[in-house]
Design a protein around this motif. Structure first.
Motif, PDB file in Angstrom:
ATOM      1  N   ALA A 109      15.438  -2.728 -17.155  1.00 23.94           N
ATOM      2  CA  ALA A 109      16.475  -2.358 -16.194  1.00 23.94           C
ATOM      3  C   ALA A 109      15.829  -1.967 -14.870  1.00 23.94           C
ATOM      4  CB  ALA A 109      17.298  -1.196 -16.741  1.00 23.94           C
ATOM      5  N   PRO A 110      16.426  -2.360 -13.739  1.00 25.55           N
ATOM      6  CA  PRO A 110      15.794  -2.072 -12.444  1.00 25.55           C
ATOM      7  C   PRO A 110      15.420  -0.606 -12.293  1.00 25.55           C
ATOM      8  CG  PRO A 110      17.680  -3.504 -12.137  1.00 25.55           C
ATOM      9  CD  PRO A 110      17.701  -3.070 -13.576  1.00 25.55           C
ATOM     10  N   PRO A 111      14.127  -0.288 -12.166  1.00 22.55           N
ATOM     11  CA  PRO A 111      13.714   1.115 -12.016  1.00 22.55           C
ATOM     12  C   PRO A 111      13.974   1.617 -10.596  1.00 22.55           C
ATOM     13  CG  PRO A 111      11.814  -0.317 -11.935  1.00 22.55           C
ATOM     14  CD  PRO A 111      12.983  -1.203 -12.190  1.00 22.55           C
ATOM     15  N   ARG A 112      13.537   2.842 -10.363  1.00 17.75           N
ATOM     16  CA  ARG A 112      13.812   3.436  -9.054  1.00 17.75           C
ATOM     17  C   ARG A 112      12.899   2.866  -7.976  1.00 17.75           C
ATOM     18  NH1 ARG A 112      13.241   9.757  -7.118  1.00 17.75           N
ATOM     19  NH2 ARG A 112      14.820   9.673  -5.470  1.00 17.75           N
ATOM     20  N   LEU A 113      11.635   2.665  -8.286  1.00 14.28           N
ATOM     21  CA  LEU A 113      10.644   2.250  -7.295  1.00 14.28           C
ATOM     22  C   LEU A 113      10.145   0.855  -7.646  1.00 14.28           C
ATOM     23  CD1 LEU A 113       9.098   3.131  -4.784  1.00 14.28           C
ATOM     24  CD2 LEU A 113       7.372   4.181  -6.269  1.00 14.28           C
TER      25      LEU A 113
ATOM     26  N   GLY B 241       5.241  10.893  -8.296  1.00 13.42           N
ATOM     27  CA  GLY B 241       4.956  11.024  -9.728  1.00 13.42           C
ATOM     28  C   GLY B 241       5.828  10.117 -10.576  1.00 13.42           C
ATOM     29  N   GLU B 242       6.213   8.971 -10.020  1.00 17.44           N
ATOM     30  CA  GLU B 242       7.074   8.018 -10.729  1.00 17.44           C
ATOM     31  C   GLU B 242       6.365   6.685 -10.853  1.00 17.44           C
ATOM     32  OE1 GLU B 242      10.855   7.675  -8.898  1.00 17.44           O
ATOM     33  OE2 GLU B 242      11.246   9.837  -8.850  1.00 17.44           O
TER      34      GLU B 242
ATOM     35  N   ASP C 279       0.830  -1.207   0.000  1.00 16.63           N
ATOM     36  CA  ASP C 279       0.000   0.000   0.000  1.00 16.63           C
ATOM     37  C   ASP C 279       0.863   1.254   0.000  1.00 16.63           C
ATOM     38  OD1 ASP C 279      -2.111   1.745   0.194  1.00 16.63           O
ATOM     39  OD2 ASP C 279      -2.411   1.447   2.338  1.00 16.63           O
ATOM     40  N   CYS C 280       1.918   1.252   0.829  1.00 18.43           N
ATOM     41  CA  CYS C 280       2.797   2.421   0.905  1.00 18.43           C
ATOM     42  C   CYS C 280       3.537   2.636  -0.411  1.00 18.43           C
ATOM     43  CB  CYS C 280       3.784   2.232   2.046  1.00 18.43           C
ATOM     44  SG  CYS C 280       4.904   3.620   2.307  1.00 18.43           S
ATOM     45  N   ALA C 281       3.903   1.574  -1.109  1.00 16.00           N
ATOM     46  CA  ALA C 281       4.604   1.710  -2.385  1.00 16.00           C
ATOM     47  C   ALA C 281       3.728   2.403  -3.423  1.00 16.00           C
ATOM     48  CB  ALA C 281       5.030   0.339  -2.891  1.00 16.00           C
TER      49      ALA C 281
END
Length: 410
Positions: free
Chosen positions: A237-241, A208-209, A198-200
């Motif tokens: 590729a591994p994203p930020r989130l 905004g990502e 939920d927090c993610a």
């Protein structure tokens, strides 16, 4: 045993006799035969290495977890050994991995329910460690937790960032967003379960990502998840989130890290004007379902006094469970049955009283982090599965545990 391994193909070629028709072999040749170059395994040496402790004439016990390292384990062992050699450590002092100036940060948001790291928390930290070690210059893993818990360094955390527990997910998300804006991590990893999931999603909207949810396979170069009702996969590729699925990453097992605390975090969580008061009401363990509880006390064929068993379960604040034999006899309800044909557990702790450990029952407790077994048979399957074993009659152990609990209360 040091003789080289035989090469059967080369031996066959060496014994082949030229003929126009069917291939003929001459088994009478005594020439020096070629070898493959690989050394033979020495089973006696492997058994001696897996011997657990001194025997002193008693029955020998072996550690079956001893196995040859694969390539990935060998690389991890070599890196840990290099770190150990490069660190000035006196004899007897444990090794510690220290990263003073990391090139980037990787956030691992852990729940630490009950003031301890869960199995899922260690997997999230292991995945963050994988991403941090793969970057150029070396990164650092930041464990984002509401409190300092034991084992963060062993789980792979280089830094610790305190985020106080918030009354709502809205306040927790606001505190986490402020930390992301201040420290600018390269990756933020959360668990795809409960409050973490939920927090993610809230954090994705606040930043905004995009969110790459429920990652099933993660490497330094690629993150993969299932799509179209698991009919296809997508990798990038591994994203930020990202959120990580359970049992999709290995916990960190190399040299412990320092888990240094980062100063400057918020002292209190942001208040939510829509919430007037928050109170946590604990549920009755006896009324919780086996699939939702964290602690299960289970009875098997070795338990005959079920009144004492229920008193012990109530005193230990555990949910009562039972084996199939007990449920078939009508001594416990069918909803209390643990196993492949009953309820498959995901509890933190499982206390088995008088249960030998049938294969179906062991399948039902495969997801339990800690298993405690009480049985008279030293070589029972449940004793081998348990992390802590009491080799004694369960009828004698139950009143002893009740007595200890009553003494603690007084």
């Amino acid at each position: 045993m040091s003789r080289p391994r035989r090469d059967p193909r080369a031996e066959r070629d060496n014994r082949t006799v030229e003929s126009r028709g069917r291939t003929r072999l001459d088994f009478g040749r005594r020439e020096t035969l070629p070898v493959s170059g690989r050394m033979r395994r020495d089973p006696w040496r492997e058994w001696a290495a897996s011997l657990a402790g001194e025997t002193d004439g008693e029955r020998k016990r072996y550690d079956r977890s001893q196995r040859q390292m694969n390539r990935a384990e060998a690389v991890r062992f070599a890196r840990a050994r290099e770190t150990l050699d490069a660190t000035d450590i006196s004899p007897g002092q444990p090794a510690l991995r220290v990263i003073d100036e990391p090139a980037f940060l990787v956030f691992a948001v852990v729940e630490t329910a009950g003031g301890r790291l869960s199995r899922f928390d260690r997997q999230v930290l292991g995945a963050a460690r994988l991403l941090a070690d793969a970057g150029d210059g070396g990164g650092a893993v930041v464990a984002v937790a509401p409190e300092s818990v034991e084992g963060l360094g062993e789980a792979g955390a280089d830094r610790l960032l305190h985020l106080p527990r918030a009354a709502t997910q809205r306040g927790r998300t606001a505190a986490l967003k402020a930390a992301v804006d201040r420290l600018a991590p390269r990756h933020v990893l959360l668990a795809e379960e409960g409050d973490g999931a939920d927090c993610a999603r809230r954090l994705s909207v606040a930043l905004g990502e995009p969110l790459f949810a429920n990652v099933e396979h993660l490497t330094a170069r690629q993150a993969v998840r299932a799509i179209r009702n698991r009919g296809a996969e997508i990798g990038l590729a591994p994203p930020r989130l990202m959120t990580l699925g359970e049992d999709r990453a290995k916990p960190y097992e190399a040299v412990p890290c320092e888990a240094r605390e980062i100063e400057g975090g918020p002292a209190t969580a942001p208040a939510d004007p829509a919430i007037l008061s928050v109170e946590i009401v604990p549920g009755d363990p006896a009324k919780l379902s086996l699939s939702e509880t964290d602690f299960v006390v289970s009875a098997g064929n070795g338990v005959s006094d079920f009144a004492a068993f229920r008193d012990l379960a109530a005193a230990m604040k555990g949910t009562p469970g039972a084996s199939r034999v007990v449920c078939d006899a009508g001594l416990m309800p069918r909803t209390a049955q643990v196993g492949a044909s009953g309820t498959v557990l995901a509890a933190d702790c499982y206390l088995a009283l008088g249960i030998s450990g049938a294969p179906q029952h062991l399948q039902g407790i495969a997801g339990c982090e800690h298993v405690i077994a009480v049985n008279t048979d030293l070589h029972a399957a449940m004793i081998e599965r348990a992390g802590l074993a009491i080799v004694q009659d369960a009828q004698l152990v139950m009143p002893a545990l009740l007595k200890l609990l009553q003494e603690r209360e007084t």
